[in-house]
Scaffold this motif. Structure first.
Motif, PDB file in Angstrom:
ATOM      1  N   TYR A 100       0.807  -1.225   0.000  1.00  0.00           N
ATOM      2  CA  TYR A 100       0.000   0.000   0.000  1.00  0.00           C
ATOM      3  C   TYR A 100       0.842   1.278   0.000  1.00  0.00           C
ATOM      4  N   LEU A 101       1.890   1.300   0.833  1.00  0.00           N
ATOM      5  CA  LEU A 101       2.626   2.559   1.022  1.00  0.00           C
ATOM      6  C   LEU A 101       3.565   2.907  -0.132  1.00  0.00           C
ATOM      7  N   HIS A 102       3.811   1.955  -1.018  1.00  0.00           N
ATOM      8  CA  HIS A 102       4.798   2.232  -2.066  1.00  0.00           C
ATOM      9  C   HIS A 102       4.232   3.187  -3.126  1.00  0.00           C
ATOM     10  N   PRO A 103       4.990   4.277  -3.439  1.00  0.00           N
ATOM     11  CA  PRO A 103       4.488   5.249  -4.441  1.00  0.00           C
ATOM     12  C   PRO A 103       4.202   4.605  -5.793  1.00  0.00           C
ATOM     13  N   LYS A 104       4.893   3.535  -6.083  1.00  0.00           N
ATOM     14  CA  LYS A 104       4.666   2.838  -7.353  1.00  0.00           C
ATOM     15  C   LYS A 104       3.251   2.235  -7.374  1.00  0.00           C
ATOM     16  N   HIS A 105       2.826   1.790  -6.222  1.00  0.00           N
ATOM     17  CA  HIS A 105       1.494   1.193  -6.125  1.00  0.00           C
ATOM     18  C   HIS A 105       0.400   2.274  -6.110  1.00  0.00           C
ATOM     19  N   GLN A 106       0.648   3.341  -5.354  1.00  0.00           N
ATOM     20  CA  GLN A 106      -0.387   4.385  -5.228  1.00  0.00           C
ATOM     21  C   GLN A 106      -0.502   5.233  -6.504  1.00  0.00           C
ATOM     22  N   THR A 111       7.242   7.937 -20.248  1.00  0.00           N
ATOM     23  CA  THR A 111       8.202   7.115 -19.496  1.00  0.00           C
ATOM     24  C   THR A 111       8.227   7.518 -18.027  1.00  0.00           C
ATOM     25  N   GLU A 112       8.241   8.833 -17.797  1.00  0.00           N
ATOM     26  CA  GLU A 112       8.251   9.295 -16.398  1.00  0.00           C
ATOM     27  C   GLU A 112       7.017   8.795 -15.655  1.00  0.00           C
ATOM     28  N   LEU A 113       5.879   8.825 -16.340  1.00  0.00           N
ATOM     29  CA  LEU A 113       4.639   8.396 -15.692  1.00  0.00           C
ATOM     30  C   LEU A 113       4.692   6.890 -15.419  1.00  0.00           C
ATOM     31  N   ARG A 114       5.205   6.154 -16.420  1.00  0.00           N
ATOM     32  CA  ARG A 114       5.266   4.688 -16.277  1.00  0.00           C
ATOM     33  C   ARG A 114       6.215   4.300 -15.140  1.00  0.00           C
ATOM     34  N   ASN A 115       7.290   5.067 -14.970  1.00  0.00           N
ATOM     35  CA  ASN A 115       8.293   4.695 -13.954  1.00  0.00           C
ATOM     36  C   ASN A 115       8.097   5.442 -12.624  1.00  0.00           C
ATOM     37  N   TRP A 116       6.949   6.017 -12.436  1.00  0.00           N
ATOM     38  CA  TRP A 116       6.675   6.804 -11.216  1.00  0.00           C
ATOM     39  C   TRP A 116       6.972   5.971  -9.958  1.00  0.00           C
ATOM     40  N   GLY A 117       7.860   6.499  -9.129  1.00  0.00           N
ATOM     41  CA  GLY A 117       8.134   5.841  -7.847  1.00  0.00           C
ATOM     42  C   GLY A 117       9.052   4.636  -7.933  1.00  0.00           C
ATOM     43  N   GLU A 118       9.655   4.397  -9.114  1.00  0.00           N
ATOM     44  CA  GLU A 118      10.581   3.246  -9.243  1.00  0.00           C
ATOM     45  C   GLU A 118      11.795   3.489  -8.372  1.00  0.00           C
TER      46      GLU A 118
END
Ligand code: HEM
Length: 299
Positions: A274-280, A292-299
């Motif tokens: 839940y807490l991971h920015p990639k998930h949210q 690309t930036e949107l796809r890799n958000w929070g990687e």
């Protein structure tokens, strides 16, 4: 006009006798730092529920976070009331500075408490959780549209004309406590909504045409969006939605472990996911990023 004349004029205009006010000034006591800043009140607000010394640190640091968020929201509030680009150039860096403060100081949580003490006193705190910090949710509602707080996959499936009240059922934070199949909510989540949902709905209505994303779009439409402004908007977005969540998540790993060792959180969420920015994928200003930036958000 000297000060004496100004005072005469001010109180005469109010239909008051200036001499009464001058006499009041003569008798009044000097103001003190401790009264003005309310130091004693502030220092009386840390009330641990156990005898573990580091619970004091835990409470104190949460309070510091709430105060810093309050200062940031104070700036955000003013930004929703202006269309002046100069005010944005002045205030966005201030807000970013507060986020930097929160990100860099999170070491107080990660290193400033004893592991064993934390894992004992935290057991007395269920079902309370930082999840119930309403200022984090206020911050979001000043920055972006409510629909941006709904995960893209869910957003796509929703009818276009949902009312704000209805949209709140789908915001990303429901995932911390709602079973989407049965609709049943955790105690942590229902108590939070009981206390704050009305305020959140009111703020979402207030800000629906006035949030930072709306301003950004207006600047763009009027050809005013420059590199400096873009970089400030992006910095705010990434600091709130990636950098802070990451230092927070790392701290959760420190104390609650990970993988098979993962301990249950006081708020009961599947926190590691839940807490991971990639998930949210909470993104305030999506128009500013490449695919690309949107796809890799929070990687
Ligand atoms: C040792 C320190 C901390 C740990 C281990 C921790 C752990 C957690 C966990 C596991 C969650 C998920 C919800 C749950 O099931 O309870 C959570 C949520 C949250 N916590 Fe913390 N937390 C810590 C400190 C803080 C601090 C200092 C704040 C500042 C107010 C904070 C604010 C939040 C917020 C805002 C959420 C919701 C995040 C979201 O919805 O994306 N936490 N925390």
């Amino acid at each position: 006009m000297n000060w004496h004349e100004k005072i005469q004029e001010k109180y005469q205009q109010l239909g008051q006798d200036p001499n009464t006010y001058l006499a009041g000034l003569y008798h009044s006591k000097p103001i003190n730092y401790w009264d003005y800043i309310e130091v004693d009140t502030l220092l009386s607000l840390q009330k641990p529920r156990t005898n573990f010394p580091d619970e004091f640190i835990f409470i104190g640091y949460h309070q510091i976070t709430e105060i810093v968020l309050r200062l940031a929201i104070h700036e955000l509030e003013q930004l929703t009331e202006t269309q002046e680009i100069q005010v944005f150039l002045l205030k966005l860096p201030r807000i970013i500075q507060y986020l930097d403060l929160l990100i860099s100081s999170f070491t107080v949580m990660n290193q400033g408490m004893d592991y064993e003490q934390y894992n004992q006193f935290r057991l007395t705190l269920a079902p309370a959780s930082g999840f119930q910090s309403v200022q984090f949710r206020y911050f979001e509602l000043y920055c972006t549209d409510l629909e941006q707080l709904i995960h893209e996959e869910i957003r796509k499936t929703l009818p276009k004309n949902l009312k704000i009240e209805e949209m709140f059922e789908y915001v990303y934070w429901q995932a911390a406590g709602k079973d989407f199949k049965t609709g049943k909510k955790s105690l942590t989540l229902s108590l939070f909504e009981e206390k704050y949902l009305k305020n959140l709905i009111n703020l979402a209505y207030r800000n629906q045409h006035n949030n930072l994303r709306k301003r950004l779009k207006e600047f763009e439409k009027n050809g005013l969006l420059n590199e400096e402004l873009i970089s400030l908007f992006k910095s705010l977005d990434k600091k709130f939605n990636i950098d802070w969540p990451m230092v927070h998540l790392q701290t959760a790993h420190t104390y609650l472990g990970s993988g098979k060792e993962e301990k249950a959180a006081t708020g009961g969420s599947h926190w590691e996911k839940y807490l991971h920015p990639k998930h949210q994928t909470r993104i305030f200003f999506p128009e500013l990023y490449s695919e690309t930036e949107l796809r890799n958000w929070g990687e």
